[in-house]
Design an enzyme around this catalytic site. Sequence first.
Site, PDB file in Angstrom:
ATOM      1  N   ASP A   8       0.856  -1.188   0.000  1.00 24.48           N
ATOM      2  CA  ASP A   8       0.000   0.000   0.000  1.00 24.48           C
ATOM      3  C   ASP A   8       0.894   1.240   0.000  1.00 24.48           C
ATOM      4  OD1 ASP A   8      -2.168   1.654   0.115  1.00 24.48           O
ATOM      5  OD2 ASP A   8      -2.696   1.206   2.192  1.00 24.48           O
ATOM      6  N   ASP A 103      -2.660   2.384  -6.285  1.00 17.21           N
ATOM      7  CA  ASP A 103      -1.650   2.461  -5.227  1.00 17.21           C
ATOM      8  C   ASP A 103      -1.622   1.280  -4.267  1.00 17.21           C
ATOM      9  OD1 ASP A 103      -4.062   3.050  -4.066  1.00 17.21           O
ATOM     10  OD2 ASP A 103      -3.305   4.682  -2.821  1.00 17.21           O
ATOM     11  N   GLU A 104      -2.316   0.203  -4.572  1.00 18.45           N
ATOM     12  CA  GLU A 104      -2.227  -0.967  -3.688  1.00 18.45           C
ATOM     13  C   GLU A 104      -2.463  -2.253  -4.463  1.00 18.45           C
ATOM     14  OE1 GLU A 104      -5.251  -1.539  -0.660  1.00 18.45           O
ATOM     15  OE2 GLU A 104      -6.582  -0.121  -1.675  1.00 18.45           O
TER      16      GLU A 104
END
Length: 351
Positions: A8, A103-104
């Site tokens: 993350d 983003d993860e």
Amino acid sequence: MRKIIHIDMDCFYAAIEMRDDPSLRHIPIAVGGNADRRGVISTANYPARRFGVRSAMSTAMALKLCPQLKVLPGRMALYREVSRHIHQILSRYTEWIEPLSLDEAYLNVTDSHHCYGSATLIAQEIRQSIFDELQLTASAGIAPVKFLAKIASDINKPNGQYVIPPDRVADFIKVLPLRKIPGVGKVMVQRLANMGLETCSDVQKYDVIVLVKQLGKFGQVLWDRCHGIDERLVNPDRLRKSIGVERTLARDIHQWEQCTELIESLYLELEKRLSNVKPDLRIARQGIKLKFDDFQLTTQEHVHPLLDKQDLLQLAQKTWTSRREGRGVRLVGLHVTLQDPEIERQLLLEW
């Protein structure tokens, strides 16, 4: 036993802006829409979060909490480019990567030979590579199942990682607050509290049959999670389940005719997006979303086989009439739920 990593990125959009402009590093900033146009915050850096600024908060509210907040418009093309670079780094360690957003992502490194097969060392190396190549920090969670890896990635944020080895799962879960479980929101937390359930240990003592009667399918999911059960695989072929478009208005609307014009415009955008995925425009459900001037959100949807503008207009008008109660409308949205590929395949099979 599986080895799952959840990567993350730390305040991703804001971190990129701070990287590219070091003068922003120690002041509260956020990426989001203009307050004058009823914008919403996408992400905020940690100095801004100390003032209570959070993602999905209206920009106007964020500025009330933090008057010195610097709101940046965002550069999505750049964020996507950076996300692709991150994915390239992840792919050096395994092909089993399930992106959740820009983003993860989840990684299954059970069979990876990198770092002597140590998921902990793989996570450390990934985070270091991201920093060396992109000057951005990431946090990581390592656990035998997905939901615990996701929870773990939040424990040592920012720029840290946390490991829940198999022999510590039971002890970790026992004291875990239910609000930490992905999918348990504020409303559900209150509902569970009214049932006398606040931790996983409480649920472990609860009759699963009663829990399912009270909470439906989610009752079984919750019971499983509170016993450390999560059979979901890391799915590299994760398919999009829904498509939606929405618009936050610069000024509240109070006339149905205004809403009709907006739906006509949104429909064209939704049709274009859906046609990129499903040229025949076949869907499972379609629906509408209205947010009122007091920020109450209402969503209505129903089963429908094809994208249908007239049906959406009728559904919206019914919702407008029954739910608005004289309030202004600040957001209008349309969405569709896509057909399950396996069900769709079965429907096409000959008898």
